[in-house]
Design a protein around this motif. Structure first.
Motif, PDB file in Angstrom:
ATOM      1  N   ALA A  90       5.483  -1.148   1.845  1.00  0.00           N
ATOM      2  CA  ALA A  90       5.610  -1.041   0.492  1.00  0.00           C
ATOM      3  C   ALA A  90       6.135  -2.273   0.035  1.00  0.00           C
ATOM      4  O   ALA A  90       5.589  -2.992  -1.035  1.00  0.00           O
ATOM      5  CB  ALA A  90       6.478   0.062   0.045  1.00  0.00           C
ATOM      6  N   SER A  91       7.241  -2.888   0.532  1.00  0.00           N
ATOM      7  CA  SER A  91       7.996  -4.177   0.091  1.00  0.00           C
ATOM      8  C   SER A  91       6.813  -5.377   0.221  1.00  0.00           C
ATOM      9  O   SER A  91       6.903  -6.101  -0.608  1.00  0.00           O
ATOM     10  CB  SER A  91       9.120  -4.381   1.090  1.00  0.00           C
ATOM     11  OG  SER A  91       9.810  -5.797   0.709  1.00  0.00           O
ATOM     12  N   LEU A  92       6.010  -5.380   1.450  1.00  0.00           N
ATOM     13  CA  LEU A  92       5.015  -6.308   1.443  1.00  0.00           C
ATOM     14  C   LEU A  92       3.936  -6.343   0.374  1.00  0.00           C
ATOM     15  O   LEU A  92       3.588  -7.329  -0.193  1.00  0.00           O
ATOM     16  CB  LEU A  92       4.452  -6.393   2.740  1.00  0.00           C
ATOM     17  CG  LEU A  92       5.523  -6.865   4.054  1.00  0.00           C
ATOM     18  CD1 LEU A  92       4.453  -6.556   5.190  1.00  0.00           C
ATOM     19  CD2 LEU A  92       5.481  -8.434   4.028  1.00  0.00           C
ATOM     20  N   GLU A  93       3.600  -5.209   0.276  1.00  0.00           N
ATOM     21  CA  GLU A  93       2.420  -4.819  -0.930  1.00  0.00           C
ATOM     22  C   GLU A  93       2.950  -5.283  -2.407  1.00  0.00           C
ATOM     23  O   GLU A  93       2.034  -6.027  -2.960  1.00  0.00           O
ATOM     24  CB  GLU A  93       2.063  -3.522  -0.796  1.00  0.00           C
ATOM     25  CG  GLU A  93       1.276  -3.146   0.234  1.00  0.00           C
ATOM     26  CD  GLU A  93       0.876  -1.583   0.280  1.00  0.00           C
ATOM     27  OE1 GLU A  93       1.237  -0.922  -0.525  1.00  0.00           O
ATOM     28  OE2 GLU A  93      -0.086  -1.353   1.234  1.00  0.00           O
ATOM     29  N   GLU A  94       4.289  -5.322  -2.580  1.00  0.00           N
ATOM     30  CA  GLU A  94       4.804  -5.312  -3.939  1.00  0.00           C
ATOM     31  C   GLU A  94       4.990  -7.120  -3.843  1.00  0.00           C
ATOM     32  O   GLU A  94       4.993  -7.544  -5.080  1.00  0.00           O
ATOM     33  CB  GLU A  94       5.999  -4.578  -4.113  1.00  0.00           C
ATOM     34  CG  GLU A  94       5.881  -3.226  -4.338  1.00  0.00           C
ATOM     35  CD  GLU A  94       7.226  -2.271  -4.129  1.00  0.00           C
ATOM     36  OE1 GLU A  94       8.291  -3.033  -4.180  1.00  0.00           O
ATOM     37  OE2 GLU A  94       7.000  -1.054  -4.288  1.00  0.00           O
ATOM     38  N   GLY A 154      -0.963   6.013  -0.549  1.00  0.00           N
ATOM     39  CA  GLY A 154      -0.886   4.785  -1.355  1.00  0.00           C
ATOM     40  C   GLY A 154      -0.452   3.511  -0.677  1.00  0.00           C
ATOM     41  O   GLY A 154      -0.288   2.409  -1.307  1.00  0.00           O
ATOM     42  N   ARG A 155      -0.353   3.495   0.473  1.00  0.00           N
ATOM     43  CA  ARG A 155       0.109   2.367   1.402  1.00  0.00           C
ATOM     44  C   ARG A 155      -0.984   1.848   2.067  1.00  0.00           C
ATOM     45  O   ARG A 155      -0.788   1.922   3.524  1.00  0.00           O
ATOM     46  CB  ARG A 155       1.286   2.642   2.307  1.00  0.00           C
ATOM     47  CG  ARG A 155       2.519   2.826   1.268  1.00  0.00           C
ATOM     48  CD  ARG A 155       3.008   1.710   0.563  1.00  0.00           C
ATOM     49  NE  ARG A 155       3.948   2.047  -0.277  1.00  0.00           N
ATOM     50  CZ  ARG A 155       4.136   1.695  -1.537  1.00  0.00           C
ATOM     51  NH1 ARG A 155       3.038   0.908  -1.972  1.00  0.00           N
ATOM     52  NH2 ARG A 155       4.961   2.175  -2.439  1.00  0.00           N
ATOM     53  N   THR A 197      -9.537   7.610   4.265  1.00  0.00           N
ATOM     54  CA  THR A 197      -8.057   7.674   4.869  1.00  0.00           C
ATOM     55  C   THR A 197      -7.354   8.469   3.957  1.00  0.00           C
ATOM     56  O   THR A 197      -7.367   8.629   2.906  1.00  0.00           O
ATOM     57  CB  THR A 197      -7.483   5.909   4.623  1.00  0.00           C
ATOM     58  OG1 THR A 197      -7.325   5.940   3.193  1.00  0.00           O
ATOM     59  CG2 THR A 197      -8.384   5.044   5.373  1.00  0.00           C
ATOM     60  N   ILE A 198      -6.176   8.889   4.752  1.00  0.00           N
ATOM     61  CA  ILE A 198      -5.034   9.756   4.169  1.00  0.00           C
ATOM     62  C   ILE A 198      -4.364   9.050   3.228  1.00  0.00           C
ATOM     63  O   ILE A 198      -3.881   9.513   2.126  1.00  0.00           O
ATOM     64  CB  ILE A 198      -4.089  10.281   5.194  1.00  0.00           C
ATOM     65  CG1 ILE A 198      -4.871  11.125   6.200  1.00  0.00           C
ATOM     66  CG2 ILE A 198      -2.882  10.852   4.703  1.00  0.00           C
ATOM     67  CD1 ILE A 198      -4.210  11.405   7.586  1.00  0.00           C
ATOM     68  N   ALA A 199      -4.244   7.551   3.386  1.00  0.00           N
ATOM     69  CA  ALA A 199      -3.355   6.692   2.533  1.00  0.00           C
ATOM     70  C   ALA A 199      -4.269   6.677   1.153  1.00  0.00           C
ATOM     71  O   ALA A 199      -3.396   6.292  -0.023  1.00  0.00           O
ATOM     72  CB  ALA A 199      -3.363   5.175   3.071  1.00  0.00           C
ATOM     73  N   ARG A 200      -5.485   6.887   1.160  1.00  0.00           N
ATOM     74  CA  ARG A 200      -6.231   6.906  -0.201  1.00  0.00           C
ATOM     75  C   ARG A 200      -6.284   8.242  -0.755  1.00  0.00           C
ATOM     76  O   ARG A 200      -7.163   8.659  -1.467  1.00  0.00           O
ATOM     77  CB  ARG A 200      -7.586   6.423   0.079  1.00  0.00           C
ATOM     78  CG  ARG A 200      -7.471   4.721   0.320  1.00  0.00           C
ATOM     79  CD  ARG A 200      -9.110   4.180   0.201  1.00  0.00           C
ATOM     80  NE  ARG A 200      -9.814   4.516   1.053  1.00  0.00           N
ATOM     81  CZ  ARG A 200     -10.248   4.088   2.159  1.00  0.00           C
ATOM     82  NH1 ARG A 200      -9.871   2.486   2.069  1.00  0.00           N
ATOM     83  NH2 ARG A 200     -11.196   4.572   3.013  1.00  0.00           N
TER      84      ARG A 200
END
Length: 163
Positions: free
Chosen positions: A18-22, A98-99, A128-131
């Motif tokens: 999450a930190s990397l994405e942000e 979401g990740r 994907t579960i993330a989506r």
């Protein structure tokens, strides 16, 4: 906040993603996680089956790997050209939603293993579960084709890469 080591480490990885994405964006974050997946694949070398593997044994090795990390990977189909797997439980838990950058770990591990034994793999995470889907659908093409669809390409040792 979980207090056992495994849950803590999974949560830490989700928070790092999450930190990397942000800070650097989703694509760059996925790139960094993809490099980590490649290194993890290298570390798994001694635990991997030796010698050339056919598609069925590649699928079985991936299923076994995911069983060991609390995934629920199942074979959907397998032939000489393609392996399709469904994962019903993400090893990262519910925090993966979401990740999508974390999905690069699945793509990287599957692509690396398949390419090491076939010389080439293209991995498409169609669901994907993330989506927000109930499962991950992992499609692994074992040979390049003229109408290659989406996905990430992986090359095994001695294979001619894209350059």
């Amino acid at each position: 906040m979980p207090v056992d080591t495994e849950a803590f480490m999974r949560r830490l990885l989700v928070e790092l993603a999450a930190s990397l994405e942000e800070t650097i964006g989703p694509e760059e974050a996925a790139g960094h996680i993809g490099l980590a997946a490649q290194r993890m694949g290298d570390e798994l070398g001694p635990h991997r089956p030796r010698g050339p593997l056919g598609p069925e044994r590649i699928a079985a090795a991936l299923i076994d790997l995911y069983r060991g990390i609390d995934g629920d990977l199942r074979l959907v189909s397998c032939d000489g050209e393609r392996i399709v797997l469904a994962n019903l439980a993400c090893p990262f838990g519910a925090g993966v939603r979401g990740r999508e950058a974390l999905c690069t770990m699945t793509s990287g591990l599957a692509g690396d293993l398949a390419a090491r034994h076939t010389g080439y793999a293209r991995v498409d995470l169609a669901e994907t579960i993330a989506r927000g889907r109930p499962r991950c659908l992992i499609e692994i093409s074992l040979h390049p084709g003229p109408d290659d669809g989406p996905g990430e390409e992986y090359y095994g040792p001695g294979a001619d890469g894209p350059c």
